[in-house]
Write a protein that holds these residues in place. Sequence first.
Motif: not given
Length: 196
Positions: A61-83
């Motif tokens: 509700a807070f982000l509804k009209d904003k460019k930011r997004k919220a996601f709930a699991a299951p949702f993959d977040v990939r964290l690389a060691e380098t760019k």
Amino acid sequence: MPPLAKKLNKKSDEKLRYANYLSWPDDERWEIIEGVAYDMSPAPSTEHQGISFKLSGILYAFLKDKKRKAFAAPFDVRLAETKDEPDEEIKTVVQPDIVVVCDQDKLDKRGCLGAPDITVEILSPSTSYKDQTEKLLLYEKHGIKEYWIVNPDAKYVMIYRFEGVKYGKPEYLTENDILESRVLEGLKIDLSEVWA
């Protein structure tokens, strides 16, 4: 555990990668942290899911009209060691309970590639230790701006905020407090509503 994960988890010199993860059954939930697989079973409790649903709804509700997004699991977040690390070679893919992503360029059809701005973990008996130790260090290492740890049983939230190169002292909030985010200016969550 998928057979390859069992085999590689036992060998310290071989690490699992995102390419392995993509081959596992869709009906099983797994995370890989720095090349080691973690089973996400059993399913979270009713209370855990209720808190996740309420927090997700508030953030949506807070982000509804904003460019930011919220996601709930299951949702993959990939964290690389380098760019430069190829996507399939990434050794860390996690499924936080809730994430907020402010940079839309990090989003793709597979989830989030890179650090979200806010990560929320709701403690469960089977994941509590990992969430408060390994994931705390992991999220700090990758510069996640706010890490919220929600304890459903004790009814508190600890917020770790990234300050320079590491997390500062956590802010401890009880069910009678108002949670205010520094990342999402203007967001105020009455925690009594989360446990209502």
